[in-house]
Design an enzyme around this catalytic site. Structure first.
Site, PDB file in Angstrom:
ATOM      1  N   GLN A  41      11.101   0.306  -3.424  1.00  0.00           N
ATOM      2  CA  GLN A  41      10.827  -1.118  -3.264  1.00  0.00           C
ATOM      3  C   GLN A  41      11.793  -1.736  -2.260  1.00  0.00           C
ATOM      4  OE1 GLN A  41       8.310  -2.592  -4.279  1.00  0.00           O
ATOM      5  NE2 GLN A  41       7.750  -2.202  -6.385  1.00  0.00           N
TER       6      GLN A  41
ATOM      7  N   GLU B 242       5.026   4.825 -12.160  1.00  0.00           N
ATOM      8  CA  GLU B 242       4.442   3.483 -12.222  1.00  0.00           C
ATOM      9  C   GLU B 242       3.030   3.510 -12.791  1.00  0.00           C
ATOM     10  OE1 GLU B 242       4.309  -0.412  -9.334  1.00  0.00           O
ATOM     11  OE2 GLU B 242       3.842   1.519  -8.427  1.00  0.00           O
TER      12      GLU B 242
ATOM     13  N   GLY C   1       0.787  -1.226   0.000  1.00  0.00           N
ATOM     14  CA  GLY C   1       0.000   0.000   0.000  1.00  0.00           C
ATOM     15  C   GLY C   1       0.821   1.280   0.000  1.00  0.00           C
ATOM     16  N   LYS C   2       1.982   1.258  -0.668  1.00  0.00           N
ATOM     17  CA  LYS C   2       2.811   2.476  -0.715  1.00  0.00           C
ATOM     18  C   LYS C   2       2.067   3.630  -1.394  1.00  0.00           C
ATOM     19  CE  LYS C   2       6.297   0.723  -2.942  1.00  0.00           C
ATOM     20  NZ  LYS C   2       5.857  -0.680  -3.000  1.00  0.00           N
ATOM     21  N   THR C   3       1.514   3.337  -2.583  1.00  0.00           N
ATOM     22  CA  THR C   3       0.819   4.388  -3.319  1.00  0.00           C
ATOM     23  C   THR C   3      -0.424   4.843  -2.573  1.00  0.00           C
ATOM     24  OG1 THR C   3       1.619   3.444  -5.406  1.00  0.00           O
ATOM     25  CG2 THR C   3      -0.217   4.990  -5.535  1.00  0.00           C
TER      26      THR C   3
ATOM     27  N   GLY D  14      22.727   0.450  -0.681  1.00  0.00           N
ATOM     28  CA  GLY D  14      22.835   0.889   0.702  1.00  0.00           C
ATOM     29  C   GLY D  14      22.910   2.395   0.807  1.00  0.00           C
TER      30      GLY D  14
ATOM     31  N   LYS E 153      14.580   4.975  10.368  1.00  0.00           N
ATOM     32  CA  LYS E 153      15.672   5.948  10.449  1.00  0.00           C
ATOM     33  C   LYS E 153      15.070   7.340  10.574  1.00  0.00           C
ATOM     34  CE  LYS E 153      19.591   8.087   8.143  1.00  0.00           C
ATOM     35  NZ  LYS E 153      20.377   8.258   6.909  1.00  0.00           N
TER      36      LYS E 153
ATOM     37  N   ARG F 171      16.098  -1.966  -1.472  1.00  0.00           N
ATOM     38  CA  ARG F 171      16.508  -2.668  -2.684  1.00  0.00           C
ATOM     39  C   ARG F 171      17.610  -1.945  -3.459  1.00  0.00           C
ATOM     40  NH1 ARG F 171      12.249  -4.728  -7.331  1.00  0.00           N
ATOM     41  NH2 ARG F 171      13.748  -5.736  -8.689  1.00  0.00           N
ATOM     42  N   GLU F 172      18.612  -2.696  -3.841  1.00  0.00           N
ATOM     43  CA  GLU F 172      19.645  -2.342  -4.823  1.00  0.00           C
ATOM     44  C   GLU F 172      20.707  -1.351  -4.352  1.00  0.00           C
ATOM     45  OE1 GLU F 172      17.467  -3.032  -9.104  1.00  0.00           O
ATOM     46  OE2 GLU F 172      16.961  -1.211  -7.986  1.00  0.00           O
TER      47      GLU F 172
END
Length: 520
Positions: free
Chosen positions: A377, A254, A228-230, A400, A442, A397-398
Site C-alpha cells: 500500500q 486480503e 488495480g494491484k491485485t 523506508g 527503482k 507506507r509505514e
C-alpha cells in the site's frame, strides 16, 4: 520458571535414556582433535569459526576452552597453548577444565589442522542429533499436557526445527571468480537464445526493461487502493502460469482463494466479474466459461489465503512447495497484512515490523533463489498532493526499509481514478480513460522508465496497449499480401515511379469506397 521446568524435563528424558543404556550422540575424540588443532595452528580456526559454537561441544570443559579461544579471536589476539592457558587462568576456569596438563595433552593428539573442517562438521552433526532428542523430548512432554493446543504445538515444533537449520547448518557461500564467470557466460548465452534472462511478465515493455523477473529479486508492486494491484498481479499470473506453464504460489492475505480465482476466471474468459458474481450468464457465456476453465484446472497455480501469515510460515511453506512442486515465483497480496510470527508478538511500532518483514522477504528470495513479488500500500500523502498524483518512493507506507530492500519498485498510476480525462504529458494529450501508467521507480540492476497499459476494470485485465495496434498492422500486411499484391490493385500511372511498385500507407486509402469499387 517455564524455562527451568523445560530444562528439568529434558534432563529427565536424557536420564531415562541413559538408564536404558543409550548414550547421547557424541564424538569426544574429534572434539579433542579440533581444540588441539586450533591451538597449534590458528589458521585452522579461520576455517571453522563460522561453524563452531561453544554449545556444540559435548564436554563442558571443551565448551569452556572454546569460549576462551573465541574471546582471543574476537580481540584479534594470538591463539596458541600459552595464550589460551592465560585466558583460562584469567577467567578462573583453568582448574575446572583439568589444568595445564589437560591442555598440553590436547595439543599432543594432533600434528596439524589439515582435516579440521571435516572433523568440525561431524561434531556439529552429533550436536544436532542431541538437539533433536531434546526437542523431541520436550514435544513428547507437551503432548501429554491437556492444556496444549495441537496447532500451537505443531508451530512450536516446526519453529524449533527451523531454528536448528538456520543457526547450525551453515554452508560456505563464497565462490571463485572462475566459477562465477562461467556461470555468467552461461546465463548470457541462455538469454541470447531465449530472449529473456528471467521469467516473462507477459507485458512487452516491462520485459524489455527488466529482462524478466530475476531469481533472488524482491519486487514491490505498490499503489493506492482501487488502482488495480491485485488485477495487475492476476494479469501477470495469467500470462505466466496459463501461457508459460511456470509453477507459482499466491499468498492472498486480503482476498479469499475463491474470490481470487473468480477474478482470474473473469480475466481468462473475458466475462465481466459482475456477471460472474451474479451468475447472470447467457448460454454462450456458460460455454465460454466451461471451456476456458478447463485450461485453468491444469495450470500449476497454488493459492494460500491464510490470514496474517507470518514470515516463518511463509518460509516453511515456500520450502515445501519448491521441493514438492518446483515453484518458481511467489506473489504476496499484500505485505502490510503479514506478521512477524504466529504468536502475535509485536515490536514497538508498525514501522519496525514492516522493516523486519521487508528484510525477511529479501532474505527468503535470496535463500530460495526465486523472485518474490510483494504488493504494498501507499500512504495517503498521494491523495493530499496537488498535481498529477503520481506516486514516488517516499509514499511507500509505514517504512523506508521497503525501498532499501527491494530490487525493483513498481507503481500503478491511473489518472482516471482522480477524475482526469487526458494525460498530463507534454508529449501528448491523449485520453487516459481505461489506461494505466506503470512507473519503475527503482531498479537495482537496470534503468528507470514508465509505460502505459490498457486497463479493463470489469474483466480484471491489464493488457499491452500495443496489442490492438499490432493486430491492425498484421491485418494490413495480410491484406496487402493476399489481396492487393495478388490482384494488382491500385496500379495506375500516378504510382509508376514508386520504387519496387510498392505502396506506402500514406498513399493508400482503405476507407475510399469509390476507389475500391473502381478497381474492382
Amino acid at each position: 520458571m517455564s524455562k527451568i521446568r523445560q530444562e528439568e524435563t529434558n534432563k529427565f528424558c536424557f536420564d531415562s535414556i541413559n538408564k536404558k543404556g543409550k548414550i547421547p550422540p557424541q564424538a569426544l575424540d574429534l572434539e579433542e582433535a579440533i581444540i588441539g588443532a586450533i591451538m597449534i595452528d590458528k589458521k585452522g580456526l579461520d576455517e571453522v569459526i563460522d561453524i563452531l559454537f561453544p554449545e556444540i561441544f559435548y564436554k563442558k570443559k571443551h565448551q569452556e576452552i572454546f569460549i576462551s579461544i573465541q574471546k582471543l579471536y574476537h580481540n584479534s589476539k594470538p591463539i596458541d597453548l600459552y595464550t589460551v592457558l592465560n585466558e583460562l587462568r584469567r577467567t578462573g576456569k583453568l582448574e575446572s577444565i583439568g589444568g595445564e596438563l589437560y591442555l598440553i595433552g590436547l595439543t599432543q593428539k594432533v600434528i596439524s589442522s589439515a582435516h579440521i573442517e571435516y572433523h568440525s562438521r561431524i561434531v556439529v552433526q552429533k550436536f544436532i542429533l542431541r538437539k533433536l532428542i531434546s526437542i523431541s523430548s520436550s514435544i513428547i512432554q507437551k503432548c501429554y499436557e491437556e492444556s496444549t493446543d495441537v496447532f500451537d504445538l505443531l508451530d512450536h515444533a516446526e519453529s524449533k526445527l527451523f531454528e536448528i537449520n538456520q543457526k547450525y547448518l551453515i554452508a560456505k557461500k563464497y565462490e571463485t571468480t572462475q566459477c562465477l564467470i562461467q556461470k555468467a557466460i552461461e546465463k548470457i548465452q541462455k538469454t541470447e537464445k531465449e530472449g529473456l534472462s528471467g521469467i516473462s511478465s507477459g507485458f512487452h515493455k516491462l520485459d524489455h526493461i527488466t529482462s524478466g523477473w530475476q531469481n533472488s529479486d524482491l519486487i514491490i508492486l505498490a499503489s493506492r487502493p482501487g488502482m488495480g494491484k491485485t488485477t495487475f498481479m492476476l494479469s501477470m499470473v495469467k500470462n505466466i502460469v496459463v501461457d508459460q506453464k511456470i509453477p507459482m504460489i499466491i499468498f492472498s492475505l486480503e482476498m479469499s482463494s475463491i474470490q481470487l480465482i473468480t477474478k482470474l476466471i473473469s480475466s481468462e474468459t473475458g466475462i465481466s466479474s459482475e456477471k460472474i458474481k451474479r451468475a447472470n450468464l447467457s448460454k454462450l457465456d456458460w460455454e465460454c466459461l466451461l471451456h476456458k476453465t478447463k485450461n485453468l484446472k491444469n495450470v500449476p497455480l497454488f493459492i494460500d489465503d491464510t490470514p496474517s501469515l507470518s514470515i516463518f510460515s511463509l518460509r516453511a511453506k515456500c520450502r515445501r512447495l519448491i521441493s514438492q512442486h518446483g515453484i518458481q515465483l511467489i506473489f504476496i497480496d499484500y505485505m502490510q497484512l503479514m506478521g512477524i510470527n504466529d504468536h502475535g508478538t509485536k515490536l514497538q511500532n508498525r514501522e519496525q515490523e514492516i522493516s523486519v518483514i521487508s528484510r525477511s522477504l529479501k532474505s527468503i528470495a535470496k535463500e530460495l533463489d526465486i523472485p518474490i513479488i510483494a504488493l504494498s500500500q501507499l500512504s495517503r500523502a498521494v491523495e493530499t498532493r496537488g498535481g498529477s498524483k503520481r506516486p514516488v518512493l517516499s509514499d511507500l507506507r509505514e517504512s523506508g526499509a521497503i525501498e532499501q530492500d527491494a530490487d525493483i519498485v513498481l507503481f500503478i498510476y491511473r489518472p482516471e481514478y482522480y477524475g482526469f480525462k487526458i494525460w498530463d504529458s507534454e508529449e501528448d494529450n491523449d485520453s487516459c480513460i481505461g489506461q494505466a501508467e506503470i512507473i519503475i521507480a527503482k531498479h537495482r540492476n537496470g534503468g528507470l522508465d514508465k509505460f502505459r497499459l490498457k486497463f479493463i476494470s470489469d474483466k480484471a485485465q491489464f493488457i499491452n496497449l500495443e496489442e490492438k495496434k499490432h493486430t491492425l498492422l498484421a491485418w494490413e500486411e495480410d491484406y496487402k499480401k493476399n489481396v492487393i499484391d495478388k490482384e494488382n490493385f491500385f496500379i495506375s500511372p500516378p504510382y509508376e515511379n514508386i520504387e519496387d511498385n510498392t505502396l506506402s500507407e500514406s498513399n493508400m486509402d482503405f476507407n475510399n469506397d469509390n476507389c475500391l469499387d473502381e478497381d474492382i
